[in-house]
Write a protein that holds these residues in place. Sequence first.
Motif, short mmCIF file in Angstrom:
data_model
loop_
_atom_site.label_atom_id
_atom_site.label_comp_id
_atom_site.label_asym_id
_atom_site.label_seq_id
_atom_site.Cartn_x
_atom_site.Cartn_y
_atom_site.Cartn_z
N PRO A 14 1.02 -1.77 -0.02
CA PRO A 14 -0.21 -0.41 0.08
C PRO A 14 0.99 1.62 0.00
N VAL A 15 0.67 2.48 -0.77
CA VAL A 15 0.93 3.52 -0.34
C VAL A 15 1.88 3.91 0.47
N ALA A 16 0.86 4.23 1.26
CA ALA A 16 0.85 4.44 3.18
C ALA A 16 2.74 3.77 3.68
N LEU A 17 2.45 2.74 3.14
CA LEU A 17 3.74 1.88 3.64
C LEU A 17 5.05 2.94 3.19
N ASP A 55 14.45 -2.91 5.88
CA ASP A 55 13.18 -1.46 6.31
C ASP A 55 12.22 -2.20 5.56
N LEU A 56 12.38 -2.82 4.31
CA LEU A 56 10.47 -3.22 3.80
C LEU A 56 10.42 -4.25 4.46
N GLN A 57 11.41 -5.22 5.31
CA GLN A 57 10.82 -6.04 5.25
C GLN A 57 10.40 -6.23 6.79
N ASP A 61 5.90 -7.44 7.65
CA ASP A 61 6.13 -8.02 9.33
C ASP A 61 5.18 -7.24 10.08
N GLY A 62 5.75 -5.80 10.63
CA GLY A 62 4.75 -5.30 11.54
C GLY A 62 3.28 -5.14 10.80
N GLN A 63 3.01 -4.63 9.27
CA GLN A 63 1.98 -4.34 8.92
C GLN A 63 1.03 -6.15 9.60
N SER A 67 -2.22 -7.37 11.59
CA SER A 67 -3.48 -7.49 10.94
C SER A 67 -3.64 -9.07 11.54
N ASP A 68 -2.85 -9.50 11.58
CA ASP A 68 -3.36 -10.38 12.21
C ASP A 68 -3.68 -10.77 14.07
N ALA A 69 -3.84 -9.33 14.32
CA ALA A 69 -3.62 -8.98 16.28
C ALA A 69 -4.68 -10.09 16.60
#
Lengths: 351, 619
Positions: A14-17, A55-57, A61-63, A67-69
């Motif tokens: 996504p562009v936000a990322l 950084d991208l990774q 991962d964080g995203q 979403s899984d949380a």
Amino acid sequence: MNTDELEQLLAQQPVALLHRLARGRVHRHFRAGKRRLIELLLQHSSQNRAGLESDLQTLIDGQQARSDAGSSRIRRAPAIVHKKASPRGAEPDSAETAVSLSTWLEGLGVPSPQPFVPDPWQSEALSALNETDVVISVPTGSGKTYVAVEAARRAMEDNRSVIYTSPLKALSNTKYTEFSRIFGPEKVGILTGDRQENGQAPLLIMTTEILRNLLYDAASGEIDVRLDTLGLVILDESQYLADPERGVVWEETIIFCPGQARLLLLSASIGNPQDIADWLTSIRSTVCRLVRHSKRTVPLRAGYLHPNGKLTPLFRTLGIPYGHPSQLHPEAKRLFLEYEEETLPAGRPRR
Amino acid sequence: MPPSIHPVDLITALRHKHLTPAIVFLTSRRACDEAMETFDHADLVLPPARQEAIAVALERVMTQHPSIAEHPLIPIVRRVGIAAHHAGHLPSWKIAIEELMRQGHLDAVFATTTLAAGVDFPARTVVITQSSIRKSRDFTDLTIGEVQQIAGRAGRRGKDHVGFAIVTPSPYIDLMVLTKGLTGQPEAIDSQFTISYPMVLNLLKAHPHEHIQGILAKSFAQFQLNQRAELLEQKLDALHAEMEPFGPRVCTDWITQWHTFDHARRHRHTRHQTHRSESPEISSKLPFLTPGRVVGLSRGRGIVLRQYRSKGQKNSMLTVLRPDNAVTECPVTSVKEVYDRTYDFAETPTYPWCSTETFDRLSHQLEELPPRLPVLPILVSTGIEPLPDAIVQSLGDFPCPTCSSRPACQKDFTTASRLRQEQQRHTKSIQALRTSLWHRFQERVEVLQKFGYLSPATQLTADGEWARLIRIDHSLLITELIRAEAFTGADPSLLAGVLASLAHDDDRPGAFPRISPGLSSLLGQVRKLAESLSPYEDPPLLRADVAALVERWVADPTLTWIGLCRLTTMAEGDIYRLLARTLEYLSQVQALKFTHPGLAESASHAITLIRRGVLEELP
């Protein structure tokens, strides 16, 4: 990971990322669109590819972790998205507080006939008129005519004559018909530039210019019985005082109005009715009374009709938010922006 | 997507939401007419019962105003319940539509904003499609008062719980103007007092000259001017308070004193300006150093080819032909002798400053010159002693350089002088505000005296006595025309025609093919007079087409209204207004029956001739 792979991976995000990734890497990254942003990121990271990739990774991962949380978060997500999608400038909680179309259209209909009760300001004006001149400044359609008719009736009962002036011949004619119906045709006369009927009647309707001429003739010594018994002068649409060409006639009329006659100035809402009342006080023998109010008898609502036939309220509130011109209904705002986007020639700056 | 909503869709939407009856305000008459045309083929027909009701109501109105029977819009009104209402229509049509609207038969009326004030009927809904209004050729944004006037038509007392003002976009709409207009406070109104010639005459007829200032002071204009003057007086008081610390010091008027001193100090440098002018010895030589002159230089002799000024040089420069065909440049100062010998030659603008033959001849002659030549006796005029600089001289007279309060003066001067300037400015403008009306009145009086309507003692003359009865626009032109006997012997139709061209101030195009020679020569006369009066009164438009139209209507009693409308491209309503205004002007002329019986007779004749057909039937 080669360049093509990296580019593909970036394009999937996504562009936000991408914007978060670009922080500290691309100058003024918020100006760039997605394609350009990817281009700039690749260009920047040609030296330090590894740093960008790691950084991208972490960001990806964080995203995923978020979403899984919990499912509760997912449920709230659309609300956030919706908010973001709402037009720029709208206050965060505008969608909740704005009126809906159905509430806005509520109350449409014909009220049951009720006995006519004069509004407090109408009675106030009438009683004040017994002693002094009155200036009335109320919104259009509040019932100024009622005051004029009642005042004329009272004056005529005292055997004093009444002059009613309006700026337009068409209005004079309408009033002539109306007053003839109320008081009987023998009591009402009309004098305009091209029409003279029943010129000696106790209630005379004329254009303001004619009254001015009568007053000038009287001042220069011609005897006019009508002015001697004159008890009341009603000047309708007095806001014409500010008319560039004809305003002077109203001033002349008021200056030369005989002292024994009361003046009743009827005007639409204007900004400085107090000034006019003060002026009358300063040139006439009694203290002029100002009657003003800005509340409409029939409340007004504003709507917006899009060319495709969609109707929405114009303002966020049900009535008109006086003093807050920017409280537009979000839907109306969106539709109007859309309209401007479509109709304005390309390149023209938006206001 | 259409730029604005289609009228048929608009009406459908309004009906669907039960927002009828509505007034739809459109930009122009044409927009109204075009909107009506779109209903020609729309299947928006009303149920038969309502069509019936409209037909009955129309019949009733038509008995009062037969002129609307053939109106082209009637079928649509009957079928769809929609009408147009603007200044292009006859008043009878507008009355009929208003009546139908009041009785609740119509669903919508298309009207122009120009007539918002004249539209005297309310509706449940008002539709606004524009944010600007045409005012004498230009479009200007609606004022808050105007928006509220328009929106105010919504909501009928006793018939609606609420009124609706609906904005629908069209190209070039500015939503901000409308939302501000709907939510804002209406503007304050300002006096538009002007002093016209008839006003001056009427005032002087009734009141002595010295009372008039008091009467003018009673105007709203003066009231507002006084308000502004009072504001300024308050400011002036504040300034006085601010000036407190800058009161008299060593000298009473220290601000002026310091100002002059400072000025002198600043301008002293002009004295030390370096002078580029030559010494008297040199400048007295200059007129003789013309091309062809033989001069003696420090080494040898030469013939001057040209004299010029060079940018880098302090003195004038010479180009000299020296022996051996040498051309040299030297400053004037290097000229030791000026000999009494010249050679004539034609100069050329480029090197060597003369033609080649001349050059050869000159160099030959230079070599042929005798060794001794008479020297030109040049009188050196002793230059006048430079005048002692007055300012610098007087600088010594200033007490300032040695004054004890000099530092204080120097420090405070900027503030104090600004304050004093403001004080003076305010005082001046207060003076102007208090007396401007009176001055304008005096100007008018002077013009009227010049034309002989007023005696030097500001009494009305015989001409003034009747001229004061003409209380319309262009009164000076009309009275001057009467005095010039332009109308003597003119028949009623000519008089009506000329007055129509004076009365008509609209620049909407209209066309009329033929103008009678009598009228055109009379109009020419009027135009000439109007131009000569233009310093005192704005000339009228003097349109010949409207004059011809009115002339025709008066001259030809068999002409029907329809026939008249076919003669021109003007809208019916405009023709009606033209005739009505002409009637007004004629009735003013008619009032001169004691002094100008023939003219008044002619005017009253014209009035009876104009009042026929539609004009008679209408109120």
